[in-house]
Design an enzyme around this catalytic site. Structure first.
Site, PDB file in Angstrom:
ATOM      1  N   LYS A 164     -10.540   1.074   5.475  1.00 20.91           N
ATOM      2  CA  LYS A 164      -9.917   2.166   6.250  1.00 20.91           C
ATOM      3  C   LYS A 164      -9.637   3.365   5.353  1.00 20.91           C
ATOM      4  CE  LYS A 164      -5.273   2.466   7.287  1.00 20.91           C
ATOM      5  NZ  LYS A 164      -3.996   2.029   7.875  1.00 20.91           N
ATOM      6  N   GLY A 220      28.477  11.608  14.967  1.00 17.53           N
ATOM      7  CA  GLY A 220      27.371  10.717  14.605  1.00 17.53           C
ATOM      8  C   GLY A 220      27.745   9.672  13.566  1.00 17.53           C
ATOM      9  N   GLU A 221      28.923   9.791  12.973  1.00 18.27           N
ATOM     10  CA  GLU A 221      29.307   8.782  11.973  1.00 18.27           C
ATOM     11  C   GLU A 221      29.584   7.443  12.661  1.00 18.27           C
ATOM     12  OE1 GLU A 221      32.447  10.339   9.510  1.00 18.27           O
ATOM     13  OE2 GLU A 221      31.144  11.898   8.693  1.00 18.27           O
ATOM     14  N   ASP A 242      -1.887  -7.144  11.253  1.00 19.14           N
ATOM     15  CA  ASP A 242      -1.399  -6.097  10.350  1.00 19.14           C
ATOM     16  C   ASP A 242       0.096  -6.308  10.153  1.00 19.14           C
ATOM     17  OD1 ASP A 242      -1.507  -3.922   8.691  1.00 19.14           O
ATOM     18  OD2 ASP A 242      -2.125  -2.481  10.218  1.00 19.14           O
ATOM     19  N   SER A 289       2.572   1.113  13.884  1.00 24.24           N
ATOM     20  CA  SER A 289       3.477   2.252  14.019  1.00 24.24           C
ATOM     21  C   SER A 289       3.024   3.111  15.206  1.00 24.24           C
ATOM     22  CB  SER A 289       3.475   3.020  12.694  1.00 24.24           C
ATOM     23  OG  SER A 289       4.299   4.141  12.789  1.00 24.24           O
ATOM     24  N   ARG A 348       6.650   1.924   3.028  1.00 19.02           N
ATOM     25  CA  ARG A 348       5.309   2.493   2.849  1.00 19.02           C
ATOM     26  C   ARG A 348       5.283   3.576   1.779  1.00 19.02           C
ATOM     27  NH1 ARG A 348       4.130   3.090   9.108  1.00 19.02           N
ATOM     28  NH2 ARG A 348       6.400   3.126   9.031  1.00 19.02           N
ATOM     29  N   GLN A 349       6.455   4.127   1.452  1.00 21.98           N
ATOM     30  CA  GLN A 349       6.523   5.039   0.296  1.00 21.98           C
ATOM     31  C   GLN A 349       6.882   4.155  -0.900  1.00 21.98           C
ATOM     32  OE1 GLN A 349       5.923   8.501   0.598  1.00 21.98           O
ATOM     33  NE2 GLN A 349       5.852   8.491  -1.637  1.00 21.98           N
ATOM     34  N   GLY A 378      -0.077   2.949  16.248  1.00 18.70           N
ATOM     35  CA  GLY A 378      -1.130   2.148  16.862  1.00 18.70           C
ATOM     36  C   GLY A 378      -2.536   2.639  16.537  1.00 18.70           C
TER      37      GLY A 378
HETATM   38  C1  R5P Z   1      -0.522   0.722   6.476  1.00 19.65           C
HETATM   39  O1  R5P Z   1      -0.746   0.590   5.286  1.00 19.65           O
HETATM   40  C2  R5P Z   1       0.106  -0.345   7.314  1.00 19.65           C
HETATM   41  O2  R5P Z   1      -0.245  -1.630   6.891  1.00 19.65           O
HETATM   42  C3  R5P Z   1      -0.277  -0.178   8.782  1.00 19.65           C
HETATM   43  O3  R5P Z   1      -1.684  -0.345   8.904  1.00 19.65           O
HETATM   44  C4  R5P Z   1       0.096   1.195   9.277  1.00 19.65           C
HETATM   45  O4  R5P Z   1       1.441   1.472   9.000  1.00 19.65           O
HETATM   46  C5  R5P Z   1      -0.149   1.300  10.764  1.00 19.65           C
HETATM   47  O5  R5P Z   1       0.161   2.584  11.173  1.00 19.65           O
HETATM   48  P1  R5P Z   1      -0.369   3.132  12.546  1.00 19.65           P
HETATM   49  O6  R5P Z   1      -0.031   2.138  13.613  1.00 19.65           O
HETATM   50  O7  R5P Z   1       0.397   4.437  12.735  1.00 19.65           O
HETATM   51  O8  R5P Z   1      -1.815   3.399  12.400  1.00 19.65           O
END
Ligand code: R5P
Length: 274
Positions: free
Chosen positions: A179, A35-36, A204, A208, A88-89, A210
């Site tokens: 949200k 895998g390297e 957005d 990810s 996101r982290q 959706g």
């Molecule tokens: C969250 O803060 C991001 O801006 C997106 O809204 C989020 O990553 C979307 O994730 P998913 O498509 O899994 O709901």
């Protein structure tokens, strides 16, 4: 200036190189049985090299670090990260968590004087770097995907800055959902604004799974919106999407129908000739 890129960003890098009339250095990449990853530049790297690559998925991060180190042996390195994964982290939500967005910053600036990225999940991630970081927001490019929108809406308050700047490009109003995330695949959303009969563009930074965008679209339909269009910058599309979407080429997918190459090329030109 020469451009070299990891495999995942090859076609975006080719577009950037062609807009700048710059050499795109070929790369031989191999993956060993364990895998390297092995990379080799197919032309000599000179004194100014732009390395383009994403920090997602994990193997692409390794490839990016290898290319940066290779280029830094002979050149001043500018790194372009079209999709800054791990963003996101961006802070410590729970005691003991690693702030992964900061970890990435620490690694990526080791060999690079300048960093250019596209639509960071949070602009303040730039502060985790000591290097100079430019965060390019493709509002004009997104606006072009849906010129007939009457209103631009973000599915949460966090992306409202994007909805506002796309709305400004189109000369229309902007709004955002409230949200609440219940789990990785469950969210609750609410929108106060009247959208009856309006053509809505939902924007957005990331799609990810959706879940977020699909929830927003179904509420818009329930509230009597007319046409509903969706656009994101970074399309991961980890699950099949029930709505159609526009996405950039920071991550190539079948939804990628607009490019951020012009934005990146212009930012590189500015660095070259400030
Ligand atoms: C969250 O803060 C991001 O801006 C997106 O809204 C989020 O990553 C979307 O994730 P998913 O498509 O899994 O709901």
């Amino acid at each position: 200036m020469q451009i070299i890129s990891s495999e995942i960003s090859k076609s975006l890098a080719a577009k950037v190189a062609s807009s700048l009339g710059t050499e795109l250095v070929g790369v031989e990449k191999r993956v060993f049985p364990d895998g390297e990853i092995y990379v080799r530049a197919l032309s000599p790297l000179k004194d100014r090299v732009v390395v383009i690559g994403n920090t997602h998925p994990n193997d692409s991060l390794i490839e990016l670090l290898l290319l940066q180190d290779l280029a830094s042996e002979s050149a001043d390195v500018t790194t372009v990260i079209p999709y800054y994964g791990y963003a996101r982290q961006d802070r410590r939500f729970l005691e003991g968590e690693c702030v992964a967005a900061k970890t990435m910053a620490n690694l990526l600036e080791l060999k690079s004087k300048h960093i250019i990225t596209v639509n960071l999940h949070k602009d303040y991630i730039r502060e985790y770097f000591r290097a100079q970081v430019e965060n390019l927001i493709p509002s004009g490019e997104i606006a072009e995907t849906c010129r007939n929108a009457d209103i631009v809406v973000s599915p949460d308050a966090g992306s409202f800055y994007l909805a506002k700047s796309v709305a400004e490009e189109l000369g229309v109003e902007a709004a955002h959902f409230e949200k609440k995330r219940i789990s990785a695949t469950e969210v609750t959303s609410a929108l106060d604004t009247d959208v009856r009969g309006k053509s809505v563009l939902v924007v957005d930074d990331i799609i990810s799974t959706g879940t977020t965008i699909e929830k927003a679209c179904s509420i818009l339909k329930e509230k009597g919106a007319g046409e509903v269009e969706v656009a994101c910058v970074h399309g991961l599309f980890l699950k099949p999407l029930s709505v159609n979407a526009h996405a950039s080429d920071t991550i190539e997918s079948r939804y990628s129908d607009y490019t951020v190459s012009g934005l990146i090329a212009r930012a590189l030109l500015k660095l070259k000739d400030p």
